[in-house]
Design a protein around this motif. Structure first.
Motif, PDB file in Angstrom:
ATOM      1  N   PRO A  59       0.814  -1.225   0.000  1.00  0.00           N
ATOM      2  CA  PRO A  59       0.000   0.000   0.000  1.00  0.00           C
ATOM      3  C   PRO A  59       0.842   1.268   0.000  1.00  0.00           C
ATOM      4  O   PRO A  59       0.497   2.251  -0.677  1.00  0.00           O
ATOM      5  CB  PRO A  59      -0.821  -0.128   1.295  1.00  0.00           C
ATOM      6  CG  PRO A  59      -0.885  -1.593   1.552  1.00  0.00           C
ATOM      7  CD  PRO A  59       0.427  -2.135   1.105  1.00  0.00           C
ATOM      8  N   ALA A  60       1.958   1.270   0.739  1.00  0.00           N
ATOM      9  CA  ALA A  60       2.811   2.458   0.783  1.00  0.00           C
ATOM     10  C   ALA A  60       3.454   2.724  -0.573  1.00  0.00           C
ATOM     11  O   ALA A  60       3.499   3.868  -1.041  1.00  0.00           O
ATOM     12  CB  ALA A  60       3.883   2.287   1.858  1.00  0.00           C
ATOM     13  N   LEU A  61       3.952   1.680  -1.228  1.00  0.00           N
ATOM     14  CA  LEU A  61       4.577   1.859  -2.538  1.00  0.00           C
ATOM     15  C   LEU A  61       3.561   2.273  -3.592  1.00  0.00           C
ATOM     16  O   LEU A  61       3.841   3.118  -4.446  1.00  0.00           O
ATOM     17  CB  LEU A  61       5.282   0.567  -2.963  1.00  0.00           C
ATOM     18  CG  LEU A  61       6.533   0.182  -2.168  1.00  0.00           C
ATOM     19  CD1 LEU A  61       7.068  -1.160  -2.649  1.00  0.00           C
ATOM     20  CD2 LEU A  61       7.612   1.256  -2.305  1.00  0.00           C
ATOM     21  N   ALA A  62       2.375   1.662  -3.541  1.00  0.00           N
ATOM     22  CA  ALA A  62       1.337   2.023  -4.512  1.00  0.00           C
ATOM     23  C   ALA A  62       0.901   3.474  -4.332  1.00  0.00           C
ATOM     24  O   ALA A  62       0.655   4.187  -5.315  1.00  0.00           O
ATOM     25  CB  ALA A  62       0.143   1.090  -4.371  1.00  0.00           C
ATOM     26  N   GLY A  63       0.811   3.932  -3.092  1.00  0.00           N
ATOM     27  CA  GLY A  63       0.382   5.300  -2.849  1.00  0.00           C
ATOM     28  C   GLY A  63       1.440   6.337  -3.177  1.00  0.00           C
ATOM     29  O   GLY A  63       1.103   7.451  -3.592  1.00  0.00           O
ATOM     30  N   SER A  64       2.713   5.986  -3.009  1.00  0.00           N
ATOM     31  CA  SER A  64       3.774   6.974  -3.216  1.00  0.00           C
ATOM     32  C   SER A  64       4.404   6.902  -4.604  1.00  0.00           C
ATOM     33  O   SER A  64       4.668   7.931  -5.229  1.00  0.00           O
ATOM     34  CB  SER A  64       4.863   6.779  -2.155  1.00  0.00           C
ATOM     35  OG  SER A  64       5.408   5.465  -2.219  1.00  0.00           O
ATOM     36  N   LEU A  65       4.652   5.694  -5.106  1.00  0.00           N
ATOM     37  CA  LEU A  65       5.342   5.538  -6.391  1.00  0.00           C
ATOM     38  C   LEU A  65       4.424   5.086  -7.518  1.00  0.00           C
ATOM     39  O   LEU A  65       4.817   5.150  -8.680  1.00  0.00           O
ATOM     40  CB  LEU A  65       6.487   4.528  -6.245  1.00  0.00           C
ATOM     41  CG  LEU A  65       7.581   4.889  -5.245  1.00  0.00           C
ATOM     42  CD1 LEU A  65       8.618   3.778  -5.165  1.00  0.00           C
ATOM     43  CD2 LEU A  65       8.256   6.207  -5.637  1.00  0.00           C
ATOM     44  N   GLY A  66       3.223   4.611  -7.191  1.00  0.00           N
ATOM     45  CA  GLY A  66       2.332   4.105  -8.227  1.00  0.00           C
ATOM     46  C   GLY A  66       1.843   5.165  -9.187  1.00  0.00           C
ATOM     47  O   GLY A  66       1.390   4.842 -10.288  1.00  0.00           O
ATOM     48  N   VAL A  68       3.851   7.804 -10.168  1.00  0.00           N
ATOM     49  CA  VAL A  68       4.991   8.462 -10.796  1.00  0.00           C
ATOM     50  C   VAL A  68       5.076   8.035 -12.255  1.00  0.00           C
ATOM     51  O   VAL A  68       5.098   6.835 -12.554  1.00  0.00           O
ATOM     52  CB  VAL A  68       6.297   8.093 -10.059  1.00  0.00           C
ATOM     53  CG1 VAL A  68       7.492   8.725 -10.743  1.00  0.00           C
ATOM     54  CG2 VAL A  68       6.211   8.542  -8.605  1.00  0.00           C
ATOM     55  N   PRO A  69       5.120   8.966 -13.185  1.00  0.00           N
ATOM     56  CA  PRO A  69       5.207   8.595 -14.606  1.00  0.00           C
ATOM     57  C   PRO A  69       6.484   7.800 -14.884  1.00  0.00           C
ATOM     58  O   PRO A  69       7.554   8.107 -14.372  1.00  0.00           O
ATOM     59  CB  PRO A  69       5.229   9.955 -15.322  1.00  0.00           C
ATOM     60  CG  PRO A  69       4.627  10.913 -14.351  1.00  0.00           C
ATOM     61  CD  PRO A  69       5.020  10.428 -12.998  1.00  0.00           C
ATOM     62  N   GLY A  70       6.349   6.787 -15.697  1.00  0.00           N
ATOM     63  CA  GLY A  70       7.501   6.001 -16.095  1.00  0.00           C
ATOM     64  C   GLY A  70       7.705   4.753 -15.265  1.00  0.00           C
ATOM     65  O   GLY A  70       7.835   3.656 -15.791  1.00  0.00           O
ATOM     66  N   ILE A  71       7.728   4.918 -13.936  1.00  0.00           N
ATOM     67  CA  ILE A  71       7.962   3.778 -13.051  1.00  0.00           C
ATOM     68  C   ILE A  71       6.718   3.374 -12.277  1.00  0.00           C
ATOM     69  O   ILE A  71       6.750   2.383 -11.546  1.00  0.00           O
ATOM     70  CB  ILE A  71       9.109   4.072 -12.065  1.00  0.00           C
ATOM     71  CG1 ILE A  71       8.728   5.209 -11.108  1.00  0.00           C
ATOM     72  CG2 ILE A  71      10.387   4.394 -12.796  1.00  0.00           C
ATOM     73  CD1 ILE A  71       9.703   5.393  -9.972  1.00  0.00           C
ATOM     74  N   GLY A  72       5.651   4.119 -12.425  1.00  0.00           N
ATOM     75  CA  GLY A  72       4.452   3.827 -11.653  1.00  0.00           C
ATOM     76  C   GLY A  72       3.868   2.460 -11.934  1.00  0.00           C
ATOM     77  O   GLY A  72       3.291   1.824 -11.045  1.00  0.00           O
ATOM     78  N   ALA A  73       4.030   1.999 -13.181  1.00  0.00           N
ATOM     79  CA  ALA A  73       3.468   0.687 -13.536  1.00  0.00           C
ATOM     80  C   ALA A  73       4.113  -0.444 -12.750  1.00  0.00           C
ATOM     81  O   ALA A  73       3.501  -1.515 -12.595  1.00  0.00           O
ATOM     82  CB  ALA A  73       3.645   0.441 -15.029  1.00  0.00           C
ATOM     83  N   LEU A  74       5.322  -0.245 -12.258  1.00  0.00           N
ATOM     84  CA  LEU A  74       5.994  -1.284 -11.483  1.00  0.00           C
ATOM     85  C   LEU A  74       5.377  -1.472 -10.105  1.00  0.00           C
ATOM     86  O   LEU A  74       5.635  -2.481  -9.444  1.00  0.00           O
ATOM     87  CB  LEU A  74       7.479  -0.946 -11.321  1.00  0.00           C
ATOM     88  CG  LEU A  74       8.331  -0.947 -12.589  1.00  0.00           C
ATOM     89  CD1 LEU A  74       9.738  -0.477 -12.274  1.00  0.00           C
ATOM     90  CD2 LEU A  74       8.354  -2.338 -13.206  1.00  0.00           C
ATOM     91  N   PHE A  75       4.588  -0.512  -9.661  1.00  0.00           N
ATOM     92  CA  PHE A  75       4.050  -0.547  -8.299  1.00  0.00           C
ATOM     93  C   PHE A  75       2.530  -0.514  -8.299  1.00  0.00           C
ATOM     94  O   PHE A  75       1.900   0.077  -7.439  1.00  0.00           O
ATOM     95  CB  PHE A  75       4.608   0.629  -7.492  1.00  0.00           C
ATOM     96  CG  PHE A  75       6.106   0.674  -7.449  1.00  0.00           C
ATOM     97  CD1 PHE A  75       6.806  -0.134  -6.575  1.00  0.00           C
ATOM     98  CD2 PHE A  75       6.810   1.490  -8.311  1.00  0.00           C
ATOM     99  CE1 PHE A  75       8.188  -0.108  -6.534  1.00  0.00           C
ATOM    100  CE2 PHE A  75       8.189   1.518  -8.287  1.00  0.00           C
ATOM    101  CZ  PHE A  75       8.885   0.716  -7.405  1.00  0.00           C
ATOM    102  N   ARG A  76       1.943  -1.163  -9.296  1.00  0.00           N
ATOM    103  CA  ARG A  76       0.497  -1.323  -9.364  1.00  0.00           C
ATOM    104  C   ARG A  76       0.171  -2.800  -9.487  1.00  0.00           C
ATOM    105  O   ARG A  76       1.003  -3.592  -9.908  1.00  0.00           O
ATOM    106  CB  ARG A  76      -0.076  -0.570 -10.566  1.00  0.00           C
ATOM    107  CG  ARG A  76       0.183   0.920 -10.562  1.00  0.00           C
ATOM    108  CD  ARG A  76      -0.242   1.545 -11.870  1.00  0.00           C
ATOM    109  NE  ARG A  76       0.199   2.938 -11.988  1.00  0.00           N
ATOM    110  CZ  ARG A  76       0.307   3.583 -13.131  1.00  0.00           C
ATOM    111  NH1 ARG A  76      -0.008   2.964 -14.268  1.00  0.00           N
ATOM    112  NH2 ARG A  76       0.721   4.841 -13.171  1.00  0.00           N
TER     113      ARG A  76
END
Length: 236
Positions: A59-66, A68-76
């Protein structure tokens, strides 16, 4: 990302900062961690690591990095705990004592005269470590990283227990996935037909060749570093 900074920091603390007795105790504890069977790590991962990742990390990674353009797909993706992320963290924990032990021995091989010369020039303890010890031990530290990578490539049980074992390419770190070793462990006993068994045997051959290559390169780097140390220091 997980194992190397902690392992090298542990090696530096044991070899350069800790008192002699404390350093010996810590070195023994690190060596004991390396002797724990991987299935024990896997059980710990199922009951402790996976719930912690599911309830807090994902949940923390999805909320903070999910977002972010470019790398957000890695945290969904599905936040169920068992995932590529859990397997990566598990492997980082498993190889940490291996990297730390080899890094410690490499740092101890750096001649004492390097430290004495740096202190004589007015360097602080941290400057001695950063400017004199670590550059001299660089090749051995790289070898330690490669040995840790070779250990991680062949890990089977712990990864199988936390990765989710879904036979498709993951789209994010949250997705369940599988490795060559986990595929062999899961499918070989139930393989149907010669073609299925042959495919698994081919996977085993690929894994063997990759692991041998990585370990050979790592051992060459470590042997080159130890061979370049003065004879008196190697005897110590």
């Amino acid at each position: 990302v997980v194992a190397v900074p902690v392992a090298i920091g542990t090696a530096i603390f044991i070899a350069e900062i800790a008192p002699v007795r404390a350093g010996r105790v810590l070195a023994l504890l690190v060596d004991l961690l390396a002797a724990i069977p991987s299935v024990i790590y896997g059980l710990w991962g199922i009951f402790v690591l996976v719930p912690w990742i599911r309830d807090h990390v994902q949940p923390a990674l999805a909320g903070s990095l999910g977002r972010v353009p470019g790398i957000g797909a890695l945290f969904r993706g599905p936040q169920i705990g068992v995932s590529l992320l859990a397997a990566g963290l598990m492997l980082g924990i498993i190889i940490l004592p291996y990297v730390a032990a080899i890094a410690r021995e490499t740092i101890l091989q750096v001649p004492r005269t390097y430290r004495e010369a740096a202190f004589a020039l007015g360097a602080t303890r941290w400057e001695v470590i950063r400017l004199a010890v670590l550059p001299a031990a660089r090749s051995g530290l790289v070898g330690a990283m490669f040995l840790g990578l070779g250990r991680a490539l062949g890990e089977t049980m712990a990864v199988t227990m936390v990765i989710g074992n879904r036979a498709e390419l993951p789209a994010s770190l949250f997705d369940p996935s599988h490795t060559i070793a986990s595929s062999i462990a899961n499918e070989f006993a139930e393989a149907v037909g010669d073609r299925h068994q042959a495919a698994l045997a081919e996977l085993a051959l690929i894994l063997l060749l990759v692991t041998l290559l990585v370990n050979a390169l790592a051992r060459l780097l470590v042997a080159w570093r130890l061979g370049s140390a003065p004879a008196g220091r190697r005897a110590e």
